[in-house]
Each structure stands twice: as C-alpha cells, then as structure tokens.
Design an enzyme around this catalytic site. Sequence first.
Site, PDB file in Angstrom:
ATOM      1  N   VAL A 114      55.613  49.638  34.438  1.00 52.26           N
ATOM      2  CA  VAL A 114      56.699  50.451  33.900  1.00 52.26           C
ATOM      3  C   VAL A 114      56.437  51.945  34.102  1.00 52.26           C
ATOM      4  CG1 VAL A 114      57.773  51.177  31.725  1.00 52.26           C
ATOM      5  CG2 VAL A 114      57.536  48.761  32.252  1.00 52.26           C
ATOM      6  N   THR A 156      57.547  48.199  25.008  1.00 51.51           N
ATOM      7  CA  THR A 156      58.345  47.329  24.134  1.00 51.51           C
ATOM      8  C   THR A 156      57.613  47.192  22.801  1.00 51.51           C
ATOM      9  OG1 THR A 156      59.151  46.165  26.070  1.00 51.51           O
ATOM     10  CG2 THR A 156      59.394  45.039  23.948  1.00 51.51           C
ATOM     11  N   GLU A 164      62.546  49.995  28.121  1.00 51.03           N
ATOM     12  CA  GLU A 164      62.764  49.856  29.559  1.00 51.03           C
ATOM     13  C   GLU A 164      63.267  48.459  29.876  1.00 51.03           C
ATOM     14  OE1 GLU A 164      62.729  52.151  32.046  1.00 51.03           O
ATOM     15  OE2 GLU A 164      63.591  50.378  32.970  1.00 51.03           O
ATOM     16  N   GLU A 179      60.480  43.350  37.153  1.00 51.76           N
ATOM     17  CA  GLU A 179      59.480  43.376  38.219  1.00 51.76           C
ATOM     18  C   GLU A 179      60.085  42.722  39.445  1.00 51.76           C
ATOM     19  OE1 GLU A 179      55.725  41.772  36.934  1.00 51.76           O
ATOM     20  OE2 GLU A 179      55.711  43.101  35.203  1.00 51.76           O
ATOM     21  N   GLY A 191      63.928  25.426  35.508  1.00 48.28           N
ATOM     22  CA  GLY A 191      62.680  25.618  36.249  1.00 48.28           C
ATOM     23  C   GLY A 191      61.499  25.118  35.453  1.00 48.28           C
ATOM     24  N   GLY A 197      57.835  32.779  32.454  1.00 51.95           N
ATOM     25  CA  GLY A 197      56.491  33.345  32.310  1.00 51.95           C
ATOM     26  C   GLY A 197      56.587  34.844  32.445  1.00 51.95           C
ATOM     27  N   CYS A 244      56.568  39.722  30.009  1.00 50.26           N
ATOM     28  CA  CYS A 244      57.509  40.155  28.963  1.00 50.26           C
ATOM     29  C   CYS A 244      58.063  39.020  28.104  1.00 50.26           C
ATOM     30  CB  CYS A 244      58.652  40.942  29.597  1.00 50.26           C
ATOM     31  SG  CYS A 244      58.097  42.502  30.286  1.00 50.26           S
ATOM     32  N   LYS A 257      55.632  37.098  25.587  1.00 52.93           N
ATOM     33  CA  LYS A 257      55.085  37.921  24.494  1.00 52.93           C
ATOM     34  C   LYS A 257      56.189  38.510  23.629  1.00 52.93           C
ATOM     35  CE  LYS A 257      54.448  42.565  26.473  1.00 52.93           C
ATOM     36  NZ  LYS A 257      55.459  43.267  25.688  1.00 52.93           N
TER      37      LYS A 257
HETATM   38  N1  LIG Z   1      56.317  44.854  33.225  1.00 50.62           N
HETATM   39  C1  LIG Z   1      57.624  44.816  32.971  1.00 50.62           C
HETATM   40  O1  LIG Z   1      58.409  44.229  33.723  1.00 50.62           O
HETATM   41  C2  LIG Z   1      58.179  45.505  31.759  1.00 50.62           C
HETATM   42  C3  LIG Z   1      59.553  45.711  31.660  1.00 50.62           C
HETATM   43  C4  LIG Z   1      60.052  46.351  30.536  1.00 50.62           C
HETATM   44  C5  LIG Z   1      59.190  46.754  29.524  1.00 50.62           C
HETATM   45  N2  LIG Z   1      57.857  46.525  29.639  1.00 50.62           N
HETATM   46  C6  LIG Z   1      56.987  46.992  28.564  1.00 50.62           C
HETATM   47  O2  LIG Z   1      56.380  48.208  28.991  1.00 50.62           O
HETATM   48  C7  LIG Z   1      55.036  48.302  28.479  1.00 50.62           C
HETATM   49  C8  LIG Z   1      54.073  48.462  29.638  1.00 50.62           C
HETATM   50  O3  LIG Z   1      54.120  47.291  30.427  1.00 50.62           O
HETATM   51  P1  LIG Z   1      53.438  47.237  31.872  1.00 50.62           P
HETATM   52  O4  LIG Z   1      53.800  45.912  32.457  1.00 50.62           O
HETATM   53  O5  LIG Z   1      53.730  48.474  32.612  1.00 50.62           O
HETATM   54  O6  LIG Z   1      51.889  47.215  31.439  1.00 50.62           O
HETATM   55  P2  LIG Z   1      50.608  47.381  32.353  1.00 50.62           P
HETATM   56  O7  LIG Z   1      49.563  46.564  31.721  1.00 50.62           O
HETATM   57  O8  LIG Z   1      50.974  47.124  33.797  1.00 50.62           O
HETATM   58  O9  LIG Z   1      50.241  48.926  32.239  1.00 50.62           O
HETATM   59  C9  LIG Z   1      49.811  49.520  31.074  1.00 50.62           C
HETATM   60  C10 LIG Z   1      48.943  50.718  31.446  1.00 50.62           C
HETATM   61  O10 LIG Z   1      48.609  51.438  30.262  1.00 50.62           O
HETATM   62  C11 LIG Z   1      47.298  51.942  30.407  1.00 50.62           C
HETATM   63  N3  LIG Z   1      46.753  52.301  29.102  1.00 50.62           N
HETATM   64  C12 LIG Z   1      46.349  51.470  28.097  1.00 50.62           C
HETATM   65  N4  LIG Z   1      45.884  52.201  27.049  1.00 50.62           N
HETATM   66  C13 LIG Z   1      46.026  53.504  27.405  1.00 50.62           C
HETATM   67  C14 LIG Z   1      45.736  54.730  26.740  1.00 50.62           C
HETATM   68  N5  LIG Z   1      45.232  54.739  25.502  1.00 50.62           N
HETATM   69  N6  LIG Z   1      45.997  55.876  27.383  1.00 50.62           N
HETATM   70  C15 LIG Z   1      46.508  55.861  28.634  1.00 50.62           C
HETATM   71  N7  LIG Z   1      46.805  54.734  29.316  1.00 50.62           N
HETATM   72  C16 LIG Z   1      46.556  53.570  28.702  1.00 50.62           C
HETATM   73  C17 LIG Z   1      46.556  50.818  31.104  1.00 50.62           C
HETATM   74  O11 LIG Z   1      45.372  51.278  31.717  1.00 50.62           O
HETATM   75  C18 LIG Z   1      47.626  50.345  32.104  1.00 50.62           C
HETATM   76  O12 LIG Z   1      47.498  51.026  33.335  1.00 50.62           O
HETATM   77  C19 LIG Z   1      54.829  47.033  27.656  1.00 50.62           C
HETATM   78  O13 LIG Z   1      55.133  47.293  26.323  1.00 50.62           O
HETATM   79  C20 LIG Z   1      55.842  46.058  28.241  1.00 50.62           C
HETATM   80  O14 LIG Z   1      56.225  45.082  27.307  1.00 50.62           O
HETATM   81  C21 LIG Z   1      57.329  45.923  30.731  1.00 50.62           C
END
Ligand SMILES: NC(=O)c1ccc[n+]([C@@H]2O[C@H](COP(=O)([O-])OP(=O)(O)OC[C@H]3O[C@@H](n4cnc5c(N)ncnc54)[C@H](O)[C@@H]3O)[C@@H](O)[C@H]2O)c1
Length: 444
Positions: free
Chosen positions: A11, A121, A149, A153, A254, A258, A261, A264
Amino acid sequence: MKVTVIGTGYVGLVAGACLAETGNDVICADIDSRKIEGLKRGELPIFEPGLGPLVDSNLAAERLQFTTDIASSVRASNIIFIAVGTPPDEDGSADLQHVLAVAKSIGQAMEGEKVVCTKSTVPVGTANKVRDAIMAETTHPVHVCSNPEFLKEGAAVTDFMKPDRVIIGVDSDHAGGVLTELYSPFVRTGNAIHIMDIAAAEITKYAANAMLATRISFMNSIAQLCEETGADVGMVRRGLGSDGRIGSAFLFPGAGYGGSCFPKDVKALIRTMRELGSDASILEAVEAVNEKQKYLLINRVKARFGDDLKGRHFAVWGLAFKPNTDDMREAPSLVTIRGLREAGATVSAHDPVAMEEAKRIFGSEVQFHRDNYDALSGAEALIVHTEWLPYRRPDFSRMKGLLKAPIIFDGRNLYPPETLESLGFEYYSIGRAPTQPAAGRTNP
Ligand SMILES: NC(=O)c1ccc[n+]([C@@H]2O[C@H](COP(=O)([O-])OP(=O)(O)OC[C@H]3O[C@@H](n4cnc5c(N)ncnc54)[C@H](O)[C@@H]3O)[C@@H](O)[C@H]2O)c1
C-alpha cells in the site's frame, strides 16, 4: 504538496509512487533498511504491474525519496500517511502495535501542524488512539484522519490512479480540504471523494472487504448445492450476476479467499463486533465457510487417491492467492501443498511470479519449475490454484503426455468440462459435475 508515507509495503509504496506521479514531493519511510536500500537502487520488493516504471521515473525526477529516517521524513512534510501492517493478533483482532509505534514517532518528531492519515486498515476507534499517542508526545496541532485504501494487489497502480471512490474520515475542515486537494487529480472523471466522520471511514473499509468475502463464501455455498444437484455453478453465476441489483463481481466459486486482507479483516471485524456487543453471526458463517473451502482441493485429492499419499507426486499451477501478484499471505495453495506434504506426497509447482516467495516458505520441500509444463512431469494429477492467464488455454495434449494420468483438480473452474472430457481427462472443478472418462473411477 509535501507528503510522507510511513510503511513502504504494497500500500505505502504504491500510494507514495502515485502521489509523486501527480507532482507531490513524497518521502516513503520504512524501518526495513534492506527494503529501503533496494528501493534507492530502483529494486522493487514486490511484484505489482506498472509500479516499476512509476518508481523509476519519480526517483529520477526527485519527487520520490526513500528513507529509514522516520523523524526527518515527518519534519519534511505536512501530510503524513501511516501505511504499516495491521496483522491479526492471536485473538483475531488487528494488531495495532506498528500503527501506534509510528504515531508515537510522529508525535516525537513534529515541529509544527500536521495532517496525519491512517491508510492502514484499522478497527473503528483507532484514530482516537493514534491521536492520543501523538498528543502524548507533542503540543503542536495535529489533524488525525482516516483514509482507508481500497487498491487491489495485481491492479494496485490502476486502482490508486483511478479509484472508484476515495473515503476520507475527518474531524476538521482543514484536513478535509487538504486531502481533497491531494486526491483531486485522481478523481477528474467524476468519481466521488466521500468526506465523512472518522468512525464511518474506518467502518467503511471493513464493511467493503467483509461484503466481498461474503459474496465469495456465499458463492462457494451455492457451488456445493450445485454439486449435490448436478447443476452447473457457472450458469447460476451468470444468471445471478446479470441481476443489476447484484452485479457479477466476486461471484466466482473457488478454493476459498486468501491474501493479506480478506482473512484478517473479516476476523478483525468479527472481533470488533463481538467486543461492542454487535451480532457478528453473518461474518462468522462467512469465515467458517471459507475455512472449510480452503481444504476442498486437498480433500478431493485424498478422496480420489486415498489418505496416504506416500510415493505419489502432484503438480500445482499457481501459488499466489490471486493472479498478478507475488503475495502468498494466506494463499489457499499453502493449505493444499501442506496437506499433500503431510500425507507423504511430493510436490512440483509453478507460478509466474510468486515462486521466490514460495521458496521462502517451502524451501526444498517443493520442486519449483520455471516452465509450467515441466512441473507436470510424472505427476499423478495437476492441481490448479490461481487463474493466471497462461494457465487458461494450455496445450492439453502436451499436458496429457507429461502427466502420469490425465487428472486435473481445478480450484478456479478454468476449463470447459466437455472439452476435457472429450480429451480424456478426469476433471474435477468447483460446483460442476466431475468428468470421468476413465471407467471405474469413483468420484471424490
Ligand atoms: N495489501 C493490500 O492489498 C491492502 C489493500 C488495502 C489496505 N491494506 C492495508 O494497508 C496496510 C498495509 O498493508 P501492506 O500489504 O502494504 O503491508 P506490508 O506488510 O506489505 O507493508 C508494511 C510495511 O510497514 C513497515 N513497517 C512496519 N512497522 C513500521 C514502523 N514502525 N515504521 C515504519 N515502517 C514500518 C514494514 O517494514 C513494511 O514494509 C494494512 O493495514 C493492510 O490491511 C492492504
């Protein structure tokens, strides 16, 4: 505008690159120094279509910077996004330790007024905790907002650049104005920016994911009914989805949902609802159906070959939880592969982009092949887990020549059963009658 995005994962990196693309000065900050050093060299830590060129061009234009220095990145910008992970805690609730640690760092580093947005989230009520954590460290004014957001992906850049809608939860006109200005380049075709109260924004994100997960589990339940009655779930899906009130998205049956998002977020929403005394029974059912569905393919393989799979070898096409991503978090393929291994089978696998990630999980327990056909050699059956485009119209006669027996377990309903039957395949899909050209074989 000067923007800092803390957390440079799926994100944060996409948001940072897209905000830089629209002319903002963006700093992406993360505590993972390996990730940041790689990004400075233009190496992406994730696979996401279209992201590489965006990062390269904005790095070159010096609109995008990467750093591990969170404090400096906070001081350099007036808008700060928190985009760190919120993984499930042991009890299923969202673990807010990273979000609150970042909030504390922001408070410690602030030297003036800031707009701080949670993009992660987070359960309803988290913005208040973020505000408290910041204000415990500073006397400077802070506008805490919720800007969940909705990117997917595999299509994250397109989704961010052309969002269906932007949800902004605020408690000050100033924050609403700043964020509307920041997002206005992305909604030029008229899609809405919805300004609302913070709690509504926080709930909207969970409600959206829970609704999509509900559609998937609902359709998997209907698929089961189709199997029991001999109906074709594809026909039901088309008939159902063409109702304008229902729509066709997220109605494919399917092997269970998984990814990082849905699992969890459904868990966390159930937890929040229980804590607040709301009735979570719909979502509990959604989750229970999905848990069962993830075991469908391994159970079918065992029903066909027996519980003891020692000495047997299987091929898996598709490891990522969906196409166009290398994300393996909570991928149903993990359940199938672990089940095969536990029952004594060996496994060879292919995925166009997720094999590096899968190697980190399975190491030498799985044989990985660069070519999807190579993975079939000597396998008792093929199990298809992800609907990658190259798997959709494969060379069936070549597959038949490579497999020990022409058997396919398809977790994505990629192939027409009549075609496979006529080609002599024993073919198991979801919500459709199995084809059994070879006489004497029993259905799973
Ligand atoms: N992946 C998706 O498709 C998606 C879509 C919408 C919302 N979200 C939400 O967005 C959030 C992030 O998801 P993601 O998939 O990008 O996660 P991710 O695990 O890919 O990335 C999270 C990043 O945060 C960093 N981080 C952790 N603690 C930190 C700190 N104290 N200071 C600085 N950086 C730190 C980690 O090193 C990592 O690079 C989650 O809450 C997720 O639910 C994800």
